[in-house]
Design a protein around this motif. Structure first.
Motif, PDB file in Angstrom:
ATOM      1  N   VAL A 190     -18.542  28.994 -93.258  1.00  0.00           N
ATOM      2  CA  VAL A 190     -18.001  28.188 -92.165  1.00  0.00           C
ATOM      3  C   VAL A 190     -19.031  27.118 -91.825  1.00  0.00           C
ATOM      4  N   TYR A 191     -18.596  25.876 -91.859  1.00  0.00           N
ATOM      5  CA  TYR A 191     -19.491  24.735 -91.655  1.00  0.00           C
ATOM      6  C   TYR A 191     -19.049  23.963 -90.419  1.00  0.00           C
ATOM      7  N   GLY A 192     -20.028  23.447 -89.639  1.00  0.00           N
ATOM      8  CA  GLY A 192     -19.657  22.670 -88.455  1.00  0.00           C
ATOM      9  C   GLY A 192     -20.763  21.744 -88.003  1.00  0.00           C
ATOM     10  N   TYR A 193     -20.397  20.838 -87.098  1.00  0.00           N
ATOM     11  CA  TYR A 193     -21.354  19.903 -86.497  1.00  0.00           C
ATOM     12  C   TYR A 193     -21.101  19.842 -84.990  1.00  0.00           C
ATOM     13  N   GLY A 194     -20.090  19.081 -84.565  1.00  0.00           N
ATOM     14  CA  GLY A 194     -19.637  19.153 -83.178  1.00  0.00           C
ATOM     15  C   GLY A 194     -20.493  18.452 -82.148  1.00  0.00           C
ATOM     16  N   SER A 195     -20.993  17.253 -82.447  1.00  0.00           N
ATOM     17  CA  SER A 195     -21.781  16.492 -81.470  1.00  0.00           C
ATOM     18  C   SER A 195     -21.637  14.988 -81.727  1.00  0.00           C
ATOM     19  N   TYR A 196     -22.003  14.207 -80.720  1.00  0.00           N
ATOM     20  CA  TYR A 196     -22.112  12.742 -80.818  1.00  0.00           C
ATOM     21  C   TYR A 196     -20.810  12.039 -81.219  1.00  0.00           C
ATOM     22  N   GLU A 197     -19.687  12.703 -81.057  1.00  0.00           N
ATOM     23  CA  GLU A 197     -18.384  12.164 -81.432  1.00  0.00           C
ATOM     24  C   GLU A 197     -18.285  11.880 -82.932  1.00  0.00           C
ATOM     25  N   LEU A 198     -19.131  12.542 -83.721  1.00  0.00           N
ATOM     26  CA  LEU A 198     -19.061  12.389 -85.167  1.00  0.00           C
ATOM     27  C   LEU A 198     -18.026  13.358 -85.730  1.00  0.00           C
ATOM     28  N   SER A 199     -17.216  12.855 -86.639  1.00  0.00           N
ATOM     29  CA  SER A 199     -16.151  13.656 -87.229  1.00  0.00           C
ATOM     30  C   SER A 199     -16.535  14.101 -88.636  1.00  0.00           C
ATOM     31  N   MET A 200     -16.190  15.324 -88.960  1.00  0.00           N
ATOM     32  CA  MET A 200     -16.388  15.842 -90.311  1.00  0.00           C
ATOM     33  C   MET A 200     -15.139  15.525 -91.127  1.00  0.00           C
ATOM     34  N   ASP A 201     -15.101  14.304 -91.655  1.00  0.00           N
ATOM     35  CA  ASP A 201     -13.890  13.804 -92.302  1.00  0.00           C
ATOM     36  C   ASP A 201     -13.760  14.303 -93.741  1.00  0.00           C
ATOM     37  N   PRO A 202     -12.527  14.410 -94.236  1.00  0.00           N
ATOM     38  CA  PRO A 202     -12.326  14.819 -95.626  1.00  0.00           C
ATOM     39  C   PRO A 202     -13.064  13.891 -96.584  1.00  0.00           C
ATOM     40  N   GLY A 203     -13.731  14.480 -97.538  1.00  0.00           N
ATOM     41  CA  GLY A 203     -14.448  13.714 -98.538  1.00  0.00           C
ATOM     42  C   GLY A 203     -14.788  14.591 -99.719  1.00  0.00           C
ATOM     43  N   PHE A 204     -14.816  13.996-100.886  1.00  0.00           N
ATOM     44  CA  PHE A 204     -15.097  14.736-102.111  1.00  0.00           C
ATOM     45  C   PHE A 204     -16.588  15.007-102.222  1.00  0.00           C
ATOM     46  N   ALA A 205     -16.961  16.194-102.709  1.00  0.00           N
ATOM     47  CA  ALA A 205     -18.359  16.538-102.916  1.00  0.00           C
ATOM     48  C   ALA A 205     -18.478  17.377-104.181  1.00  0.00           C
ATOM     49  N   ILE A 206     -19.171  16.836-105.169  1.00  0.00           N
ATOM     50  CA  ILE A 206     -19.335  17.557-106.432  1.00  0.00           C
ATOM     51  C   ILE A 206     -20.050  18.884-106.205  1.00  0.00           C
ATOM     52  N   ALA A 207     -21.110  18.888-105.385  1.00  0.00           N
ATOM     53  CA  ALA A 207     -21.889  20.109-105.199  1.00  0.00           C
ATOM     54  C   ALA A 207     -21.051  21.242-104.626  1.00  0.00           C
ATOM     55  N   ARG A 208     -20.107  20.898-103.757  1.00  0.00           N
ATOM     56  CA  ARG A 208     -19.298  21.935-103.110  1.00  0.00           C
ATOM     57  C   ARG A 208     -18.463  22.720-104.125  1.00  0.00           C
ATOM     58  N   LEU A 209     -18.131  22.102-105.252  1.00  0.00           N
ATOM     59  CA  LEU A 209     -17.344  22.792-106.273  1.00  0.00           C
ATOM     60  C   LEU A 209     -18.061  24.043-106.768  1.00  0.00           C
ATOM     61  N   SER A 210     -19.393  24.027-106.773  1.00  0.00           N
ATOM     62  CA  SER A 210     -20.145  25.184-107.255  1.00  0.00           C
ATOM     63  C   SER A 210     -19.937  26.399-106.357  1.00  0.00           C
TER      64      SER A 210
END
Length: 728
Positions: free
Chosen positions: A493-513
């Motif tokens: 489970v990943y999160g941030y939740g500050s400064y009005e920054l959004s965790m927007d959908p995006g591709f990440a090669i490393a996450r595939l591992s």
């Protein structure tokens, strides 16, 4: 297994509002103390010993990232004036090479064809290529390299750029003559982000930070004169305000912004006014004062012979337009008192749609917006946006995916196309040219993913958790398509939740591992971020901050209740303010997690914010409140700050990752936190500190070093969750 380093205890008292906090590890803040450095080196040695058996897994994940990446590659060229600008990467090299080639037809700007990027191929020499900056050459012999900013003069002859070789985000500014390839003699040290040329290329505007790393001053350098003679265009005395500069889209105006997360101020300088440039400070005009308490962003441009101002702002006709709206008015209106100014509404406020920003070309208005967590873009003819009525007709591209991110920009005010960037969790980044006149989308590139990547093998779904107060929390659930919700899977489970920054959908090669090892990856879009508009942010800041932490715990509970995870095989991860999140969550519910990774974690937030001399402290008051002046804020922060609330509990396996030269979150915060965790944890599980001694807030520089850092964190998680091998 070697013994964990134990820092000595030195009495230290922090007293505010009648409350006393005893902090025996505050001495670790003395960065130049050899004993501190020795302790940190001992932490690294312990971490290496404890995690040595993870090295094969780290190597495997690094190789997977490398194998999927097209190492020799280049960006899609973007046109500015008579040149095409792009960057390229070379296999085996850490950093990009920044280049340009001349536009073959010279000054043609009328047709779309003149905006078709040149046919360049990765690894094939580009005829007529001119190297602006080779990051690999700049980094040679240096422990760190990062480019802070770059600007090209309007005539195309000069290239200004700033470089950080320590990781502390202060930069050295130099100017290169592109006609000769030689550098001009002036070198300006300790500059901040932000630099721009005047149209005549005689002057360079740049930003300086004060001793607490607050950008507070804009200076003007006249080329060919001693740096010591640079004049101050503007200086901001308020320690809670951040100063920045940028050029207007047509490059006529220098826009100087001062503000924080709640209100702002804009000043402007006409760069084509010769008299104003002889004394820039005298020519600087106040456009909209902070005294009005309006949070806004401004753009100035010429249209039909009149200077217009475009505002994205929160000053609605019936009070605050919390999600922002867009208005226009002639520049002359801003010379009147605010109550007498006549602004025309272009995009009205909408509780369900957050206006993220706006940009103009010579012919069109481009609006970035967020709707139901998703950021996308709309286009309208500028003539309609400026007309008295009716409201402009917007066109919005359709992409066919539920969870995606789309944004647009223009490289040149005269361009008949906008450069549109699109990605989703499993669609690699795409670059389109959007033809403004017709709405046609021209695909220029999709980032290649090697190694037989098949997006159909993965699934991204939207789910909703329910917080204790009944609020629905959006989640993005990423997994292998073959997985089933049978309660046996590991999850992160990943999160941030500050400064009005959004965790927007995006591709990440490393996450595939991680996904290929059967780990369900859940991104919790918790309050304090901006995914559901400004209210979503305000419900997770200051005296509502605890919503951020309880939302994350609710997201974790959902992962178990939905059947997507085994309750004993869940890890959590976050960085910076997201590291504060992880620290707070572990204090609240340590039993819910098998492992945690906190990257550059802001875990001693109260101590930091109570010292306005520390980097960014005063600027943080708008996010967390001012505990120096407000006893309620102090008590509230003390009730959740991770370092101060570590308690006897069965903490999971924890890795804190930090950098010695980080300016945003000082290394001392996780160094102290790790000591407290080891003291109080009853689980006997390892708690380690990994510190990069030559790096900053973003970790080590260079793409291969970045991949190694990512592989280290992911191997730590996969090992703790017993998911070391890829699933079939």
């Amino acid at each position: 297994m070697s013994e964990a380093p134990t820092a000595k205890k030195v009495p230290s008292r922090r007293e505010h509002h009648g409350d006393v906090f005893e902090d025996p590890y505050e001495w670790l803040r003395a960065k130049e103390d050899p004993e501190v450095v020795a302790h940190l080196e001992a932490e690294n040695a312990y971490t290496e010993a404890v995690t040595a058996d993870q090295q094969p897994l780290r190597d495997a994940i690094f190789d997977e990232i490398k194998r999927r990446t097209q190492e020799t590659d280049l960006s899609v060229p973007s046109r500015l004036d008579d040149w095409w600008y792009y960057s390229r990467t070379i296999e085996g090299k850490q950093y990009p090479v920044y280049c340009r080639v001349a536009a073959s037809e010279g000054g043609g700007f009328a047709g779309v064809d003149s905006w078709t990027p040149p046919d360049v191929v990765p690894g094939v020499p580009v005829p007529g290529e001119q190297v602006l900056l080779d990051g690999n050459a700049e980094a040679e012999g240096k422990p760190f390299f990062a480019l802070g900013g770059a600007a090209v003069s309007k005539d195309g002859n000069l290239y200004a750029y700033s470089v950080d070789n320590a990781g502390d985000e202060t930069f050295t500014l130099r100017v290169k003559d592109l006609r000769t390839g030689e550098h001009l003699p002036e070198v300006i040290e300790n500059v901040f982000y932000g630099l721009e040329f005047s149209p005549d290329a005689r002057r360079l505007f740049y930003v300086m930070a004060d001793e607490s790393w607050r950008p507070y001053q804009v200076r003007v350098h006249t080329l060919g004169t001693p740096v010591e003679e640079d004049s101050v265009l503007y200086e901001e005395p308020d320690v809670s305000q951040w100063t920045s500069i940028e050029l207007s889209s047509d490059r006529r105006w220098l826009l100087l912004s001062v503000g924080n997360s709640e209100y702002s101020e804009t000043r402007c300088l006409d760069l084509e006014d010769a008299s104003g440039l002889e004394d820039p400070a005298a020519g600087l005009q106040l456009l909209l004062s902070r005294d009005e308490r309006i949070l806004h962003a401004a753009e100035i441009f010429e249209h039909d012979g009149e200077t217009q101002v475009l505002l994205v702002h929160n000053d609605g006709p019936q009070g605050k337009a919390i999600n922002s709206m867009i208005s226009t008015a002639p520049l002359a209106e801003f010379r009147k008192p605010l109550g007498e100014q006549r602004w025309r509404t272009v995009v009205a406020h909408d509780d369900a749609v957050k206006i993220e920003g706006a940009e103009v070309t010579a012919t069109h208005l481009i609006v970035s917006l967020r709707r139901e967590t998703i950021e996308t873009v709309r286009f309208a003819p500028l003539s309609e946006a400026l007309a008295a009525s009716p409201a402009p007709s917007f066109a919005e591209p359709a992409f066919g995916e539920e969870l995606y991110t789309a944004g647009a920009s223009v490289s040149d005010f005269r361009a008949p196309v906008a450069r549109l960037r699109y990605t989703s969790y499993f669609t690699p980044p795409r670059v389109y040219d959007y033809v403004l006149a017709t709405g046609e989308l021209l695909l220029r590139k999709e980032t290649p993913v090697l190694g037989g990547y098949d997006p159909s093998e993965y699934v991204a779904e939207r789910a909703w958790a329910t917080a204790d107060d009944g609020t629905r929390i959006p989640l993005s659930v990423l997994r292998r398509a073959s997985l089933r919700a049978d309660g046996t899977n590991p999850a992160l489970v990943y999160g941030y939740g500050s400064y009005e920054l959004s965790m927007d959908p995006g591709f990440a090669i490393a996450r595939l591992s991680l996904l290929d090892r059967g780990i369900v990856f859940v991104i919790a879009h918790i309050r304090g971020g901006g995914e559901l508009g400004r209210r979503w942010y305000e419900d997770g800041k200051k005296l509502h901050k605890k919503n951020t932490f309880t939302d994350f715990i609710a997201a974790t509970d959902w992962v178990v209740e939905s059947g997507w995870a085994d309750a004993s095989r869940i890890a959590c991860m976050g960085g910076s303010a997201g590291g504060l999140l992880i620290g707070a969550v572990l204090n609240l519910a340590p039993e819910k997690y098998a492992a945690a990774v906190a990257q550059v974690p802001f875990v001693d937030a109260l101590t930091t914010i109570l010292d306005p001399e520390l980097p960014l402290s005063a600027l943080e008051w708008e996010e967390w409140g001012n505990p120096m002046e407000d006893a309620e804020v102090y008590a509230y922060m003390k009730s959740y700050t991770p370092y101060e609330n570590v308690r006897p509990a069965s903490y999971p396996t924890v890795a804190a990752m930090t950098s010695f030269n980080d300016t945003r979150v000082l290394y001392v915060e996780p160094a102290k936190w790790v000591q407290r965790l080891r003291e109080e944890s009853t689980s006997g599980r390892p708690i380690v500190l990994k510190i990069e001694m030559d790096a900053g807030h973003g970790g080590a520089s260079g793409r291969y070093e970045e991949w190694k850092d990512r592989a280290w964190a992911y191997a730590f998680i996969a090992d703790a969750l017993k998911a070391r091998e890829p699933i079939s």
